[in-house]
Design a protein around this motif. Structure first.
Motif, PDB file in Angstrom:
ATOM      1  N   MET A 164       3.165   1.558   5.227  1.00 44.29           N
ATOM      2  CA  MET A 164       3.713   0.205   5.085  1.00 44.29           C
ATOM      3  C   MET A 164       4.365   0.071   3.707  1.00 44.29           C
ATOM      4  O   MET A 164       3.793   0.450   2.682  1.00 44.29           O
ATOM      5  N   ASP A 165       5.576  -0.475   3.680  1.00 41.45           N
ATOM      6  CA  ASP A 165       6.250  -0.717   2.409  1.00 41.45           C
ATOM      7  C   ASP A 165       5.541  -1.827   1.647  1.00 41.45           C
ATOM      8  O   ASP A 165       5.041  -2.792   2.239  1.00 41.45           O
ATOM      9  N   HIS A 166       5.473  -1.687   0.336  1.00 44.58           N
ATOM     10  CA  HIS A 166       4.900  -2.751  -0.483  1.00 44.58           C
ATOM     11  C   HIS A 166       5.494  -2.695  -1.881  1.00 44.58           C
ATOM     12  O   HIS A 166       6.032  -1.660  -2.302  1.00 44.58           O
ATOM     13  N   ILE A 167       5.411  -3.815  -2.575  1.00 43.39           N
ATOM     14  CA  ILE A 167       5.895  -3.888  -3.950  1.00 43.39           C
ATOM     15  C   ILE A 167       4.730  -3.561  -4.879  1.00 43.39           C
ATOM     16  O   ILE A 167       3.720  -4.269  -4.885  1.00 43.39           O
ATOM     17  N   PRO A 168       4.805  -2.494  -5.647  1.00 41.17           N
ATOM     18  CA  PRO A 168       3.693  -2.153  -6.550  1.00 41.17           C
ATOM     19  C   PRO A 168       3.537  -3.194  -7.655  1.00 41.17           C
ATOM     20  O   PRO A 168       4.508  -3.808  -8.108  1.00 41.17           O
TER      21      PRO A 168
END
Length: 443
Positions: free
Chosen positions: A1-5
């Motif tokens: 899943m893409d996520h903003i670090p």
């Protein structure tokens, strides 16, 4: 899943936190492969140990069978079974349980329940809550008003509908400059004095941690304190609330700390170890008589929450309670707790910077001082607790911080591991603490 670090709003903003990825027994492992001995159970939460398959299985089974139902529409088997199992263990007469998610929520539930009991009794003027300085009851606004931890209260003081506070049973730094037992429990008599000064007809309840915890580096009350408080409350028809969020569920070597002092409150607050330190679960215990008073005169209890009486959290709680019973962990907490106290006292007895080592069961505190003879504290600006904690953390040992027990100053650490800790691991904790003290204090 893409996520903003880096998108998390962390509670700690001044440093980067290591990422925990696994835990088992008394150990936590981080993503860089380092292992930490969790000698405080987090925030004095984990009692049965990390990574219990029985709890995971119980939660998974409950989720597969039945997930969310609203507590005003349905009950669940897990809810009913946990309540019944707790009723077998709680002090006499506490046989009804109202479940919430956090200790703060449960404290607010208890305060609201006390108020509604008083109203249902025909005492609508009884609305004042009395609490103690140096106490911790949570950080939601009602719980914060009850708490006596100044640093947490100050930023929000203008927003609080404050409780009335009295001194705690803190013999090392008695607010009256007296010595037990010649003091005749002056700190308990302060409750009687305060109720009379306010006017008994306006006081709803008195709340106190059965054993002082996070704000006072673990401080068991002197013998006779709670029976005298109970007598004072009864005489003035004030309800007694015992906060056992930290010291309950076996932490003191008995199922509930109140058992040590032969006192039964009107209302008792539970949390932390109630689910074994897994899912968010807290509870308020009261008697059928009090519940029926509210029901008979006031209808339903005017309080609630979306996740109150949650069946999934209760499944975790029931599994944790069964582990405590099956493995005799409450009895083990008493046995190993005595060992922890003995090891700490032996190791720290000669330190000029240890003002006190105190505790009960699997719940011990060490108070650090600049000078042992005068008990003068280190200035809070020196952050001695934080430096000691970091030195321990760097060694792979976790304790719990306690500060400002001496007014605005004061430093302490709490040792409160899972009940399954071994003798060798206890020795490892004590030796790490000695090493941290040498590094930070030079002694």
């Amino acid at each position: 899943m893409d996520h903003i670090p880096g998108a998390v709003f962390h509670r700690v903003l001044d440093k980067q936190l290591p990422q925990a990825q696994a835990s088992k027994g008394v150990w936590i492992e981080t993503s860089d492969g380092k292992r930490y001995l969790d000698a405080s159970g987090g925030a004095v939460v984990v009692n049965v140990g990390h990574g219990r398959d029985e709890i995971a299985d119980a939660v998974g089974e409950q989720l597969r069978r039945l997930s969310y139902v609203h507590p005003t529409m349905f009950t669940t088997a897990a809810l009913e079974e946990l309540s019944g199992a707790l009723a077998v263990r709680t002090p006499g007469g506490l046989d009804r349980f109202y479940f919430m998610s956090s200790g703060s929520e449960a404290v607010e539930t208890a305060v609201k329940l006390a108020r509604q009991i008083q109203v249902a009794r025909g005492n609508p003027d009884r609305q004042v809550l009395i609490s103690r300085w140096k106490s911790y009851h949570g950080l939601t606004m009602g719980a914060l008003a009850a708490a006596g931890r100044t640093s947490f209260r100050l930023p929000f003081y203008s927003m609080l509908r404050d409780a009335v506070h009295i001194p705690p049973p803190y013999c090392l730094r008695c607010s009256y400059g007296l010595t037990y037992p010649a003091c005749r429990l002056r700190c308990a008599l302060a409750l009687d004095e305060t109720i009379q000064n306010l006017g008994p007809s306006v006081v709803s309840a008195f709340i106190g941690e059965t054993v002082g915890g996070a704000s006072i580096a673990v401080c068991p009350p002197p013998e006779g304190y709670w029976p005298l408080v109970r007598e004072i409350c009864d005489r003035h028809r004030v309800l007694l609330i015992l906060d056992e969020v930290m010291c309950g569920m076996g932490r003191t070597g008995k199922w509930f700390a109140a058992e040590h002092y032969s006192v039964v409150p009107d209302i008792m607050v539970l949390g932390k170890g109630l689910s074994g330190g897994t899912l968010a679960l807290s509870a308020v215990a009261t008697s059928t008589d009090h519940m029926e008073t509210v029901r008979g005169k006031g209808g339903n209890f005017v309080h609630g929450g979306t996740f109150s009486h949650n069946g999934i959290a209760c499944a975790a709680g029931l599994a944790a309670l069964k582990i405590l019973e099956r493995e005799g962990l409450v009895e083990r907490a008493a046995q190993m707790g005595r060992l922890i106290g003995r090891r700490l006292r032996e190791a720290l007895a000669t330190s000029p910077h240890v003002g006190d080592v105190r505790g009960i069961g699997m719940m011990w505190g060490v108070e650090f001082v600049r000078d042992r003879q005068s008990l003068a504290p280190f200035p809070r600006s020196e952050k001695v607790t934080e430096k000691l904690w970091q030195a321990l953390f760097d060694q792979g040992v976790i304790l719990y911080k306690s500060v400002a027990m001496a007014g605005i100053d004061g430093d302490g650490l709490i040792v409160a591991p899972p009940f399954i800790i071994s003798e060798g691991e206890i020795d490892q904790v004590v030796q790490a603490l000695r090493g941290a003290m040498r590094t930070v204090l030079g002694a």
